[in-house]
Scaffold this active site. Structure first.
Site, PDB file in Angstrom:
ATOM      1  N   ASP A 168       7.308   5.941  -2.280  1.00  0.00           N
ATOM      2  CA  ASP A 168       6.591   4.898  -3.025  1.00  0.00           C
ATOM      3  C   ASP A 168       6.241   5.366  -4.434  1.00  0.00           C
ATOM      4  OD1 ASP A 168       6.061   4.859  -0.018  1.00  0.00           O
ATOM      5  OD2 ASP A 168       5.495   2.828  -0.568  1.00  0.00           O
ATOM      6  N   ASP A 197      10.799   2.669  -1.366  1.00  0.00           N
ATOM      7  CA  ASP A 197      10.064   2.051  -2.470  1.00  0.00           C
ATOM      8  C   ASP A 197      10.229   2.909  -3.716  1.00  0.00           C
ATOM      9  OD1 ASP A 197       9.409  -0.065  -0.895  1.00  0.00           O
ATOM     10  OD2 ASP A 197       7.248   0.284  -0.910  1.00  0.00           O
ATOM     11  N   TYR A 200       9.785  -0.140  -8.056  1.00  0.00           N
ATOM     12  CA  TYR A 200       8.818  -1.245  -8.142  1.00  0.00           C
ATOM     13  C   TYR A 200       9.175  -2.223  -9.264  1.00  0.00           C
ATOM     14  CZ  TYR A 200       5.956   0.854  -4.553  1.00  0.00           C
ATOM     15  OH  TYR A 200       5.529   1.357  -3.362  1.00  0.00           O
ATOM     16  N   ASN A 234      10.660  -1.837   1.313  1.00  0.00           N
ATOM     17  CA  ASN A 234      10.568  -3.286   1.079  1.00  0.00           C
ATOM     18  C   ASN A 234      10.749  -3.645  -0.397  1.00  0.00           C
ATOM     19  OD1 ASN A 234       7.944  -1.884   1.268  1.00  0.00           O
ATOM     20  ND2 ASN A 234       7.116  -3.805   0.460  1.00  0.00           N
ATOM     21  N   HIS A 235      10.406  -2.717  -1.297  1.00  0.00           N
ATOM     22  CA  HIS A 235      10.590  -3.018  -2.724  1.00  0.00           C
ATOM     23  C   HIS A 235      12.049  -2.907  -3.163  1.00  0.00           C
ATOM     24  CE1 HIS A 235       6.448  -3.693  -4.006  1.00  0.00           C
ATOM     25  NE2 HIS A 235       6.127  -2.832  -3.062  1.00  0.00           N
ATOM     26  N   HIS A 329      -1.296  -2.783   5.769  1.00  0.00           N
ATOM     27  CA  HIS A 329      -0.025  -2.682   6.528  1.00  0.00           C
ATOM     28  C   HIS A 329      -0.245  -2.326   8.000  1.00  0.00           C
ATOM     29  CE1 HIS A 329       2.073  -3.135   2.801  1.00  0.00           C
ATOM     30  NE2 HIS A 329       1.807  -1.928   2.351  1.00  0.00           N
ATOM     31  N   VAL A 357       2.555   2.910   3.219  1.00  0.00           N
ATOM     32  CA  VAL A 357       1.092   2.940   3.079  1.00  0.00           C
ATOM     33  C   VAL A 357       0.772   3.936   1.961  1.00  0.00           C
ATOM     34  CG1 VAL A 357      -1.071   3.499   4.229  1.00  0.00           C
ATOM     35  CG2 VAL A 357       0.772   2.364   5.499  1.00  0.00           C
TER      36      VAL A 357
HETATM   37 FE   LIG Z   1       6.530  -0.345   0.987  1.00  0.00          FE
END
Ligand SMILES: [Fe+2]
Length: 469
Positions: A168, A197, A200, A234-235, A329, A357
């Site tokens: 992330d 991720d 972004y 997910n990004h 989440h 997370v």
């Molecule tokens: Fe994510």
């Protein structure tokens, strides 16, 4: 407090929560008392030096490498030329030789709403020697750029190897701190395991893909020199039917090539590699994973193939954690846990790393596989065959940290802290590895949590042989 030493102006403090995890499940977990005051982090502006384009017409940019085969003798080199396709070849040579070879790649391009990508090159270099430093050169004519990488040692049970862990990441000032701390860690990561991720870019209006380009330039300083092993988050989905973007993972799949066919996978979103003494399985939280799906079938076939006498360390990467005691989440990984946890226990996975997370958490060795809906056994229990679950989605993206935790801390949670940071998984031999989590602490990287891992496969072999005697 332990020993303090500094490298390049960054001090490393070894603060000991060591061995917490091996004391056993009856020990209460720890919620760190360390609280960061700045939850939200700002993206670095477009004119930041880390986003600077290399000089020269059509200069190759956004160089990054990943493993290019199943064994570690291949490397995929990727880069972008902004103005025209240019050369699609990579010139490469071992550090101790002047004989240069050329590998030829492919070039792809994509559009995303009103954005058109540059020329994205991917070139697989095969049949390299193990444990060797290679230089490589991108570009043509007057504008060439040189980088280097080290190939891993031949897979084998006692080969020491050091993996970094980042998730992330994004492209904020904190992202830059995380990457800098990783680079300056005195224990040098040789390959980075990235748990999803990435840029972004989808946080910007119309998923502004120029932020994929800035991210590519930001990470080049590390990713062009050591492989980053990719997991999709997910990004990376970038599914926006309202603006006509209906192909999930379009920018990700164009920008990052994965050696998935080498592990008989049918998708770059799930695959495996061997590297030194580790066998790494990457799975996709955002692709179908239920029974009968391609991913499920692949994992079911893949786990029995792992030869733990060759690669004793079995590591799984995914984006969404199966165990997380943060509020944000919460339970998102539960359906995947139901599907895959029994296999992780059966095949004695050593560790599962996840992101998503935006915080850090480490579990005890626990499982919740005896629960079958009707029997009511729904509390995780100590399980010596189970992996440790580590959430490391704390790279520092612009969404900020998640600080709200479920209370009380569940017994299975060994340590949790809402800070940015990175991890180092340092394999010493076939039986022992040392994991450290390094918090970003205002210019310092502090080892705030750590654990000695005892390899699950060898531990079970030893216990079996003792029982037989
Ligand atoms: Fe994510």
């Amino acid at each position: 407090m332990g020993i303090q030493f500094s490298v390049g102006g960054y001090a490393y403090l070894h603060v000991g929560f060591i061995f917490l995890g091996v004391l056993g499940f009856c020990e209460a977990g720890l919620t760190s008392s360390y609280v960061r005051n700045n939850g939200l982090s700002q993206d670095m502006p477009l004119d930041s030096d880390v986003f600077k384009e290399p000089p020269g017409y059509n200069a190759p940019q956004q160089g990054h490498i990943t493993q290019g085969d199943h064994e570690g003798k291949g490397v995929i080199v990727s880069w972008i030329t902004p103005d025209e396709p240019g050369s699609n070849s990579v010139l490469y040579w071992p550090a101790n030789s002047r004989i240069k070879k050329t590998a030829h790649g492919v070039v792809v391009k994509y559009t995303y709403y009103n954005y058109t990508s540059g020329y994205i090159h991917h070139c697989t270099i095969k049949n390299l020697d193990y444990d060797t430093k290679y230089y490589y050169e991108l570009g043509a004519g007057n504008v060439t750029r040189q980088f280097w990488f080290l190939t891993p040692p031949q897979p084998g049970p006692d080969v020491p190897y050091t993996f970094g862990l980042i998730g992330d990441l994004g492209q904020t000032y904190d992202s830059n701190r995380t990457l800098t701390h990783y680079e300056l860690n005195p224990v040098k990561g040789q390959t980075l395991l990235f748990v999803g991720d990435l840029s972004y870019a989808d946080s910007y209006p119309l998923h502004d893909n120029t932020r994929w380009d800035t991210w590519g330039r930001f990470i080049e300083r590390s990713a062009a020199y050591q492989p980053w092993i990719w997991t999709a988050g997910n990004h990376e989905i970038d599914f926006v039917p309202e603006i006509g973007e209906t192909k999930p993972f379009k920018p990700y799949k164009h920008r990052f090539f994965i050696p998935y066919k080498a592990s008989q996978s049918t998708s770059p979103l799930w695959y495996s590699i061997k590297r030194a003494s580790a066998y790494i399985i990457v799975i996709s939280s955002y692709s179908a994973y239920g029974k009968y799906t391609p991913q499920n079938k692949w994992i079911e076939n893949e786990l029995p193939k792992v030869n733990r006498t060759e690669t004793p360390w079995l590591i799984v990467l995914m984006h969404c954690p199966m165990y997380s005691s943060y509020v944000h989440h919460y339970m998102e990984g539960e359906t995947m846990r139901v599907m895959y946890e029994p296999w992780f226990v059966q095949y004695k996975v050593d560790v599962v790393f996840a992101g998503h997370v935006h915080a850090y958490e480490r579990s005890e060795r626990i499982s919740n596989i005896r629960y079958n809906v009707v029997n009511g056994f729904c509390t995780p229990i100590t399980d010596d065959s189970a992996p440790v679950y580590i959430t490391i989605g704390d790279g520092g993206n612009q969404e900020g940290l998640v600080k709200e935790m479920t209370q009380p801390q569940p017994e299975y949670s060994a340590y949790r802290e809402a800070s940015y940071g990175h991890g180092i998984f340092d394999i010493k031999n076939s039986t022992h590895a040392y994991f450290g989590w390094h918090r970003n602490q205002d210019g310092f990287a502090v080892e705030a949590d750590s654990l000695w891992f005892v390899n699950r496969y060898w531990k079970s072999i030893e216990e079996t042989s003792v029982a037989v005697k």
